[in-house]
Write a protein that holds these residues in place. Structure first.
Motif, PDB file in Angstrom:
ATOM      1  N   VAL A   1      11.052   2.359   6.172  1.00 27.44           N
ATOM      2  CA  VAL A   1      11.287   2.258   7.616  1.00 27.44           C
ATOM      3  C   VAL A   1      11.159   3.639   8.267  1.00 27.44           C
ATOM      4  O   VAL A   1      10.573   3.770   9.347  1.00 27.44           O
ATOM      5  CB  VAL A   1      12.657   1.604   7.918  1.00 27.44           C
ATOM      6  N   SER A   2      11.652   4.678   7.612  1.00 26.06           N
ATOM      7  CA  SER A   2      11.506   6.038   8.146  1.00 26.06           C
ATOM      8  C   SER A   2      10.037   6.434   8.245  1.00 26.06           C
ATOM      9  O   SER A   2       9.597   6.984   9.259  1.00 26.06           O
ATOM     10  CB  SER A   2      12.245   7.047   7.261  1.00 26.06           C
ATOM     11  N   TRP A   3       9.267   6.141   7.198  1.00 26.57           N
ATOM     12  CA  TRP A   3       7.835   6.439   7.220  1.00 26.57           C
ATOM     13  C   TRP A   3       7.133   5.663   8.336  1.00 26.57           C
ATOM     14  O   TRP A   3       6.318   6.210   9.077  1.00 26.57           O
ATOM     15  CB  TRP A   3       7.193   6.098   5.864  1.00 26.57           C
ATOM     16  N   MET A   4       7.467   4.386   8.464  1.00 23.85           N
ATOM     17  CA  MET A   4       6.834   3.555   9.483  1.00 23.85           C
ATOM     18  C   MET A   4       7.163   4.078  10.885  1.00 23.85           C
ATOM     19  O   MET A   4       6.285   4.148  11.747  1.00 23.85           O
ATOM     20  CB  MET A   4       7.294   2.093   9.327  1.00 23.85           C
TER      21      MET A   4
ATOM     22  N   LEU B   1       4.434   5.452  13.573  1.00 23.67           N
ATOM     23  CA  LEU B   1       4.304   4.888  14.915  1.00 23.67           C
ATOM     24  C   LEU B   1       4.535   5.955  15.987  1.00 23.67           C
ATOM     25  O   LEU B   1       3.838   5.986  17.002  1.00 23.67           O
ATOM     26  CB  LEU B   1       5.262   3.717  15.103  1.00 23.67           C
ATOM     27  N   ASN B   2       5.505   6.829  15.753  1.00 29.17           N
ATOM     28  CA  ASN B   2       5.742   7.915  16.706  1.00 29.17           C
ATOM     29  C   ASN B   2       4.537   8.840  16.789  1.00 29.17           C
ATOM     30  O   ASN B   2       4.137   9.258  17.885  1.00 29.17           O
ATOM     31  CB  ASN B   2       7.000   8.708  16.340  1.00 29.17           C
ATOM     32  N   SER B   3       3.935   9.166  15.658  1.00 30.32           N
ATOM     33  CA  SER B   3       2.741  10.022  15.638  1.00 30.32           C
ATOM     34  C   SER B   3       1.580   9.353  16.369  1.00 30.32           C
ATOM     35  O   SER B   3       0.824  10.020  17.083  1.00 30.32           O
ATOM     36  CB  SER B   3       2.326  10.336  14.202  1.00 30.32           C
ATOM     37  N   ALA B   4       1.447   8.057  16.180  1.00 30.27           N
ATOM     38  CA  ALA B   4       0.342   7.329  16.820  1.00 30.27           C
ATOM     39  C   ALA B   4       0.412   7.420  18.339  1.00 30.27           C
ATOM     40  O   ALA B   4      -0.618   7.425  19.014  1.00 30.27           O
ATOM     41  CB  ALA B   4       0.351   5.867  16.382  1.00 30.27           C
ATOM     42  N   GLN B   5       1.602   7.527  18.886  1.00 30.80           N
ATOM     43  CA  GLN B   5       1.757   7.603  20.341  1.00 30.80           C
ATOM     44  C   GLN B   5       1.205   8.897  20.928  1.00 30.80           C
ATOM     45  O   GLN B   5       0.983   8.984  22.129  1.00 30.80           O
ATOM     46  CB  GLN B   5       3.229   7.455  20.717  1.00 30.80           C
ATOM     47  N   HIS B   6       0.985   9.892  20.093  1.00 26.32           N
ATOM     48  CA  HIS B   6       0.464  11.170  20.555  1.00 26.32           C
ATOM     49  C   HIS B   6      -1.045  11.288  20.390  1.00 26.32           C
ATOM     50  O   HIS B   6      -1.624  12.308  20.751  1.00 26.32           O
ATOM     51  CB  HIS B   6       1.181  12.316  19.827  1.00 26.32           C
TER      52      HIS B   6
ATOM     53  N   GLU C   1      17.696  -0.304  -1.597  1.00 27.64           N
ATOM     54  CA  GLU C   1      18.111   0.035  -0.230  1.00 27.64           C
ATOM     55  C   GLU C   1      17.521   1.385   0.178  1.00 27.64           C
ATOM     56  O   GLU C   1      17.065   1.548   1.310  1.00 27.64           O
ATOM     57  CB  GLU C   1      19.631   0.051  -0.123  1.00 27.64           C
ATOM     58  N   SER C   2      17.498   2.337  -0.758  1.00 25.19           N
ATOM     59  CA  SER C   2      16.893   3.645  -0.472  1.00 25.19           C
ATOM     60  C   SER C   2      15.400   3.502  -0.203  1.00 25.19           C
ATOM     61  O   SER C   2      14.847   4.182   0.656  1.00 25.19           O
ATOM     62  CB  SER C   2      17.106   4.608  -1.642  1.00 25.19           C
ATOM     63  N   GLY C   3      14.757   2.621  -0.957  1.00 28.00           N
ATOM     64  CA  GLY C   3      13.322   2.382  -0.770  1.00 28.00           C
ATOM     65  C   GLY C   3      13.020   1.780   0.589  1.00 28.00           C
ATOM     66  O   GLY C   3      12.087   2.194   1.277  1.00 28.00           O
ATOM     67  N   TRP C   4      13.806   0.783   0.988  1.00 26.16           N
ATOM     68  CA  TRP C   4      13.602   0.166   2.303  1.00 26.16           C
ATOM     69  C   TRP C   4      13.833   1.202   3.403  1.00 26.16           C
ATOM     70  O   TRP C   4      13.067   1.293   4.357  1.00 26.16           O
ATOM     71  CB  TRP C   4      14.499  -1.048   2.488  1.00 26.16           C
TER      72      TRP C   4
ATOM     73  N   LYS D   1       0.836  -1.214   0.000  1.00 29.60           N
ATOM     74  CA  LYS D   1       0.000   0.000   0.000  1.00 29.60           C
ATOM     75  C   LYS D   1       0.867   1.260   0.000  1.00 29.60           C
ATOM     76  O   LYS D   1       0.525   2.256  -0.646  1.00 29.60           O
ATOM     77  CB  LYS D   1      -0.950  -0.015   1.194  1.00 29.60           C
ATOM     78  N   TRP D   2       1.994   1.236   0.708  1.00 25.37           N
ATOM     79  CA  TRP D   2       2.911   2.375   0.733  1.00 25.37           C
ATOM     80  C   TRP D   2       3.463   2.619  -0.665  1.00 25.37           C
ATOM     81  O   TRP D   2       3.497   3.752  -1.140  1.00 25.37           O
ATOM     82  CB  TRP D   2       4.016   2.102   1.756  1.00 25.37           C
TER      83      TRP D   2
END
Length: 109
Positions: free
Chosen positions: A80-83, A87-92, A73-76, A44-45
């Motif tokens: 991972v940065s997006w994920m 996840l960090n945003s979800a904690q707020h 490698e850039s795509g992965w 989906k990403w």
């Protein structure tokens, strides 16, 4: 969960590392080799990536005729940065504690 899924899972197979391989002299991870739990999320990403990130000198995703779709490698790294950001945003979010408790409870039941 089938044996192929288990080998690719974060829970059971991740100890072996990611399934990067060299194709056409480039280090990539085929979509079929990403951790099983992330396969739909990665798909989906990729689907919402702008086309300019799929071409050029350092594309995030490549299509290999015989092997299929792969993250570079850039795509992965971008995934991972997006994920991590997600996840960090979800904690707020106001309901984060409730969702986290419920998810943990569901995983052991």
């Amino acid at each position: 969960m089938g044996i192929g899924q288990k080998v690719r899972s974060l829970h059971c197979g991740f100890q072996q590392g990611l399934g990067f391989e060299v194709i056409a002299e480039e280090n990539v991870i085929l979509l079929k080799n990403v951790p099983f739990e992330l396969e739909d999320i990665v798909t989906k990403w990729i689907a919402v990536l702008p086309t300019e990130l799929m071409s050029g000198p350092d594309p995030l995703v490549k299509l290999y005729p015989t092997e299929g779709l792969a993250l570079t490698e850039s795509g992965w790294s971008a995934f991972v940065s997006w994920m991590t950001e997600t996840l960090n945003s979800a904690q707020h979010e106001p309901n984060f504690p409730l969702k986290a408790r419920q998810s943990a409870k569901n995983s052991v039941e």
